[in-house]
Design a protein around this motif. Sequence first.
Motif, PDB file in Angstrom:
ATOM      1  N   ALA A 138       0.846  -1.210   0.000  1.00 48.56           N
ATOM      2  CA  ALA A 138       0.000   0.000   0.000  1.00 48.56           C
ATOM      3  C   ALA A 138       0.875   1.252   0.000  1.00 48.56           C
ATOM      4  N   ASN A 139       1.967   1.238   0.783  1.00 48.08           N
ATOM      5  CA  ASN A 139       2.875   2.385   0.821  1.00 48.08           C
ATOM      6  C   ASN A 139       3.544   2.625  -0.525  1.00 48.08           C
ATOM      7  N   LEU A 140       4.059   1.542  -1.098  1.00 53.72           N
ATOM      8  CA  LEU A 140       4.758   1.669  -2.379  1.00 53.72           C
ATOM      9  C   LEU A 140       3.797   2.095  -3.480  1.00 53.72           C
ATOM     10  N   ASP A 145       1.792   4.415  -8.360  1.00 59.52           N
ATOM     11  CA  ASP A 145       0.617   4.711  -9.187  1.00 59.52           C
ATOM     12  C   ASP A 145       0.791   6.011  -9.955  1.00 59.52           C
ATOM     13  N   ALA A 146       1.268   7.050  -9.237  1.00 57.55           N
ATOM     14  CA  ALA A 146       1.441   8.361  -9.875  1.00 57.55           C
ATOM     15  C   ALA A 146       2.437   8.248 -11.027  1.00 57.55           C
ATOM     16  N   LYS A 147       3.496   7.513 -10.773  1.00 50.93           N
ATOM     17  CA  LYS A 147       4.524   7.366 -11.792  1.00 50.93           C
ATOM     18  C   LYS A 147       3.997   6.568 -13.000  1.00 50.93           C
ATOM     19  N   LEU A 148       3.235   5.521 -12.703  1.00 52.81           N
ATOM     20  CA  LEU A 148       2.706   4.678 -13.784  1.00 52.81           C
ATOM     21  C   LEU A 148       1.709   5.447 -14.652  1.00 52.81           C
ATOM     22  N   GLU A 149       0.946   6.337 -14.017  1.00 58.59           N
ATOM     23  CA  GLU A 149      -0.068   7.082 -14.767  1.00 58.59           C
ATOM     24  C   GLU A 149       0.550   8.132 -15.684  1.00 58.59           C
ATOM     25  N   ASN A 150       1.749   8.620 -15.289  1.00 55.98           N
ATOM     26  CA  ASN A 150       2.320   9.757 -16.021  1.00 55.98           C
ATOM     27  C   ASN A 150       3.309   9.392 -17.108  1.00 55.98           C
ATOM     28  N   THR A 151       3.327   8.140 -17.479  1.00 58.83           N
ATOM     29  CA  THR A 151       4.262   7.775 -18.542  1.00 58.83           C
ATOM     30  C   THR A 151       3.638   6.735 -19.463  1.00 58.83           C
ATOM     31  N   LEU A 155       8.138   0.112 -21.194  1.00 61.13           N
ATOM     32  CA  LEU A 155       8.503  -0.608 -19.978  1.00 61.13           C
ATOM     33  C   LEU A 155       7.458  -0.381 -18.890  1.00 61.13           C
ATOM     34  N   MET A 156       7.010   0.878 -18.747  1.00 59.35           N
ATOM     35  CA  MET A 156       5.989   1.186 -17.734  1.00 59.35           C
ATOM     36  C   MET A 156       4.672   0.501 -18.079  1.00 59.35           C
ATOM     37  N   VAL A 157       4.362   0.449 -19.381  1.00 59.71           N
ATOM     38  CA  VAL A 157       3.125  -0.236 -19.788  1.00 59.71           C
ATOM     39  C   VAL A 157       3.217  -1.715 -19.416  1.00 59.71           C
ATOM     40  N   SER A 158       4.401  -2.296 -19.614  1.00 60.93           N
ATOM     41  CA  SER A 158       4.521  -3.716 -19.258  1.00 60.93           C
ATOM     42  C   SER A 158       4.492  -3.909 -17.748  1.00 60.93           C
ATOM     43  N   VAL A 204       9.442  -0.157 -10.356  1.00 64.62           N
ATOM     44  CA  VAL A 204       8.775   0.997 -10.979  1.00 64.62           C
ATOM     45  C   VAL A 204       9.344   2.278 -10.402  1.00 64.62           C
ATOM     46  N   LEU A 205       9.473   2.311  -9.073  1.00 62.57           N
ATOM     47  CA  LEU A 205       9.956   3.527  -8.416  1.00 62.57           C
ATOM     48  C   LEU A 205      11.407   3.822  -8.771  1.00 62.57           C
TER      49      LEU A 205
END
Lengths: 214, 194
Positions: A138-140, A145-151, A155-158, A204-205
Motif C-alpha cells: 500500500a505504501n509503495l 501509481d502516480a509514476k505509472l499514470e504519467n508515462t 517498460l511502464m506499460v509492461s 517501478v519507483l
Amino acid sequence: MNINCSNLDDLLFDASPLSMRTAAEHAAACAACAEKLEAWNDISATAKSMQTAWQNDLLWPRIERALAKEIAEGKRRTPLRGFSRIAAVALLTIGLGSTMWFTMREQVRGAKFNGKIYQNSAMDEVEKAERDHVRAIANLQKFADAKLENTESPLMVSYKEKLMLLDDAIAECQVNIDRNRQNAHIREQLLAMYSEKQQTLKDVLREDPNVSNQ
Amino acid sequence: MLQAVMTIPMTGHDTSAEDRRMAAACAAGDAKIFEELYRRFGDRMKSIAWNHLGNAADAEDAVQETFLKIHRAAATYSGEASFSTWAYRILVNTCYDVLRKRKRRIEETSMEDDEGMTIERPTSSVDDAKRMTLRKLLDELPEQRRTVFSLFEIEGLSHAEIGQILGISEGNSKWILFSTKKELQEKWNRTRSS
Ligand SMILES: [Zn+2]
C-alpha cells in the motif's frame, strides 16, 4: 530503450514481440542476460517441437465400439435409469467442478505442510507476513501509481500489465484462501505473489522517467 | 488497501449455438457427432494426452475414456466454455487420474514406449536430447504447472483457454507459465551440461 539486467524478467513476463525484441537487444551486449535469454528461448523452441502426432487407424473404430456399447447399455437400463442418470449427472457435475477439484488437489498437496502449521502455530506468522506485505505494498503503491499514470513508456506499460495480472492472481488466491484458510500451498503462493508485487513496485519507483524509451 | 481486480474464469464466453448443438447430440449418443469431434479435436487430444502420460498407448486409452465421459457428461455442459475447451478439461482430468493410478512418474520417453507407432513431430532443429531434458524437467513439476506449460508452449493454447480448462483466471495462467519457465530456465543449462 534503456533497460538494465533487473528488467529482463519483466520483459520475459510480458512476452510481447516488443518486449522480446528489447530483451534481445539488451542481451546482445550483456553476457549474463544472453545466457538466460538463450535458455528461455531454447525451452520454448524445444517445447514447440514436442507436439506429438501419430496415425492409428484402429483408434477411432475402438472408441466408436466403446461408445456404442455404452449407449446400448444405457438404453437397456431398468426403471432406476432416471434416478441413476440424475445421480450420475450430479456426481459428474461435482467431479468436473474445477473449483472443487482445485481445492481438493491443493488440500492433498498442502496436507504435509498443513500438519506443520498446526503443530507450530505457524499460521499466525503466515498471516502476519501477509499483513506486512499488504502494508508495504500500500505504501509503495501510492508513489508507484502516480509514476505509472504519467508515462507511456513501453517498460511502464509492461509493468502496469504485470501488476494487473498479479492483482488478478492475488485476488484468485484470496478467494481460495477464504474457502480454506488452512491451505498452506495456496498461502505459500500468495506470499510469493505479494513479494513479486512488492519487488515490481520497487522496480517501478527505481525507473528513471526521463530515460528515452525508444 | 490492496486494489484487487477480480476475473472470474469462464464467464462472458460467447458459446456458439454450434457448441450447444454438439453437446445435445453427444448427450443423445449421436455417433456422427462423436466422429466429427474426433476428426476435429482428436489429434490435439492425443498430443495433450501424450505429453501428460509419455506414451501412445496410455494416451489413446485416455482419449477413449474422455469420449465416454463426454457422452456421460454432455447433458451437464452449460456453455461456460467452448465445447472443445470443455472436452480438453475432461481429458486433462482423465490424464491426472491415470497418473495417480499409475503411481509412478512418467518414464523418460523411449522408443520402446511407442513401439509400432510412427511418432511425428513438427520439423525443427531441436534434437532428441533437448526434448528428453525438457521432459525430465517437466516430470518434476507439480501437475498444474506442467499442464499450463504443456498447453501453452507445446499445444499453443491461449491463456484464456488454459484458464477455462483448469478453472483459473487468464492472469493466473500467465503468472504460472512465467514462474514455471523461470524455474525451468534456472535448471536448463545445469541439467543439459550434467
Ligand atoms: Zn543484463
